[in-house]
Design an enzyme around this catalytic site. Structure first.
Site, PDB file in Angstrom:
ATOM      1  N   HIS A  59       0.849  -1.187   0.000  1.00 17.86           N
ATOM      2  CA  HIS A  59       0.000   0.000   0.000  1.00 17.86           C
ATOM      3  C   HIS A  59       0.892   1.248   0.000  1.00 17.86           C
ATOM      4  O   HIS A  59       2.113   1.145   0.137  1.00 17.86           O
ATOM      5  CB  HIS A  59      -0.923   0.008   1.235  1.00 17.86           C
ATOM      6  CG  HIS A  59      -0.195  -0.127   2.536  1.00 17.86           C
ATOM      7  ND1 HIS A  59      -0.256  -1.245   3.318  1.00 17.86           N
ATOM      8  CD2 HIS A  59       0.643   0.723   3.175  1.00 17.86           C
ATOM      9  CE1 HIS A  59       0.496  -1.082   4.385  1.00 17.86           C
ATOM     10  NE2 HIS A  59       1.056   0.097   4.321  1.00 17.86           N
TER      11      HIS A  59
HETATM   12  C1  T46 Z   1       3.680   0.212   6.659  1.00 17.65           C
HETATM   13  C2  T46 Z   1       4.292  -1.099   6.966  1.00 17.65           C
HETATM   14  C3  T46 Z   1       5.770  -1.068   7.051  1.00 17.65           C
HETATM   15  C4  T46 Z   1      -2.920  -0.645  14.068  1.00 17.65           C
HETATM   16  O1  T46 Z   1      -3.937  -0.826  14.738  1.00 17.65           O
HETATM   17  N1  T46 Z   1      -2.076   0.402  14.368  1.00 17.65           N
HETATM   18  C5  T46 Z   1      -0.939   0.646  13.661  1.00 17.65           C
HETATM   19  O2  T46 Z   1      -0.211   1.615  13.979  1.00 17.65           O
HETATM   20  C6  T46 Z   1      -0.621  -0.214  12.554  1.00 17.65           C
HETATM   21  C7  T46 Z   1       0.625   0.040  11.713  1.00 17.65           C
HETATM   22  C8  T46 Z   1      -1.487  -1.243  12.257  1.00 17.65           C
HETATM   23  N2  T46 Z   1      -2.606  -1.461  12.992  1.00 17.65           N
HETATM   24  C9  T46 Z   1      -3.464  -2.601  12.697  1.00 17.65           C
HETATM   25  C10 T46 Z   1      -4.221  -2.460  11.379  1.00 17.65           C
HETATM   26  C11 T46 Z   1      -4.356  -3.883  10.908  1.00 17.65           C
HETATM   27  O3  T46 Z   1      -5.518  -4.440  11.459  1.00 17.65           O
HETATM   28  O4  T46 Z   1      -2.658  -3.769  12.567  1.00 17.65           O
HETATM   29  C12 T46 Z   1      -3.151  -4.599  11.520  1.00 17.65           C
HETATM   30  C13 T46 Z   1      -2.052  -4.900  10.509  1.00 17.65           C
HETATM   31  O5  T46 Z   1      -1.719  -3.693   9.813  1.00 17.65           O
HETATM   32  P1  T46 Z   1      -1.217  -3.696   8.289  1.00 17.65           P
HETATM   33  O6  T46 Z   1      -1.880  -4.779   7.542  1.00 17.65           O
HETATM   34  O7  T46 Z   1      -1.361  -2.300   7.761  1.00 17.65           O
HETATM   35  O8  T46 Z   1       0.339  -4.068   8.501  1.00 17.65           O
HETATM   36  P2  T46 Z   1       1.502  -4.036   7.431  1.00 17.65           P
HETATM   37  O9  T46 Z   1       2.684  -4.655   8.053  1.00 17.65           O
HETATM   38  O10 T46 Z   1       1.060  -4.570   6.110  1.00 17.65           O
HETATM   39  O11 T46 Z   1       1.800  -2.458   7.188  1.00 17.65           O
HETATM   40  C14 T46 Z   1       2.358  -1.716   8.260  1.00 17.65           C
HETATM   41  C15 T46 Z   1       1.811  -0.304   8.241  1.00 17.65           C
HETATM   42  O12 T46 Z   1       0.390  -0.347   8.245  1.00 17.65           O
HETATM   43  C16 T46 Z   1       2.267   0.453   7.018  1.00 17.65           C
HETATM   44  O13 T46 Z   1       1.992   1.821   7.174  1.00 17.65           O
HETATM   45  O14 T46 Z   1       4.286   1.032   5.978  1.00 17.65           O
HETATM   46  O15 T46 Z   1       3.776  -1.707   8.161  1.00 17.65           O
END
Ligand code: T46
Length: 144
Positions: A59
């Protein structure tokens, strides 16, 4: 102690280097507001226990700026912005990858002991995410 740019790969993504204090007891690196950080840190999170074949990210963000650091182990980050696309291998805790707004990122090839520390410029906002590649490409096209 000031952060030093390592390269000028892109405005949207590039490496920064942290100073190291090293002696016979080991090494210490400092990240301090007002010493070259590109933004004020509002949030810190970390990724760990990531399976080797897992991909994270996939993303872009509208406003968020982040610094990614391989505190332990190694992982790869593919970053795409208006001016360039590049695959970084992060494996050095003295380096941080800056990822700015409008940059698509995908993290993969984590080693078993990898910990990705993320310093973020804003609190978590789902409305800041661009999760569709087509939407991202349209956004980039609009900026050219
Ligand atoms: C990025 C990469 C490097 C939260 O509740 N708070 C937070 O601060 C974050 C980052 C995530 N979440 C929740 C939202 C989702 O339900 O944790 C779950 C997994 O998040 P996500 O699928 O977005 O995780 P990644 O590893 O794909 O992405 C994250 C960051 O979202 C993104 O900004 O750059 O790590």
């Amino acid at each position: 102690m000031t952060l030093v740019p390592v390269d000028k790969t892109s405005m949207g993504h590039h490496l920064l280097s942290f100073p190291v204090v090293s002696d016979i007891r080991g090494k210490l690196s400092v990240i301090e507001d007002g010493t070259g950080l590109p933004f004020h840190v509002q949030r810190v999170y970390y990724l760990y226990d990531v399976p080797e074949n897992s991909r994270r990210g996939g993303h872009a963000h509208l406003q968020l700026q982040q610094l990614l650091i391989a505190i332990s182990g190694a992982f790869s980050v593919e970053a795409t912005s208006t001016d360039s696309s590049y695959c970084y291998r992060l494996a050095d805790p003295t380096q941080a990858l800056y990822i700015g707004p409008g940059t698509w990122r995908e993290l993969h090839s984590f080693t078993a002991n990898a910990v990705c520390l993320v310093l973020a410029s804003r609190q978590y906002e789902e409305s800041d995410y661009i999760r569709s590649w087509d939407e991202f490409k349209n956004l980039l096209a609009g900026h050219k």
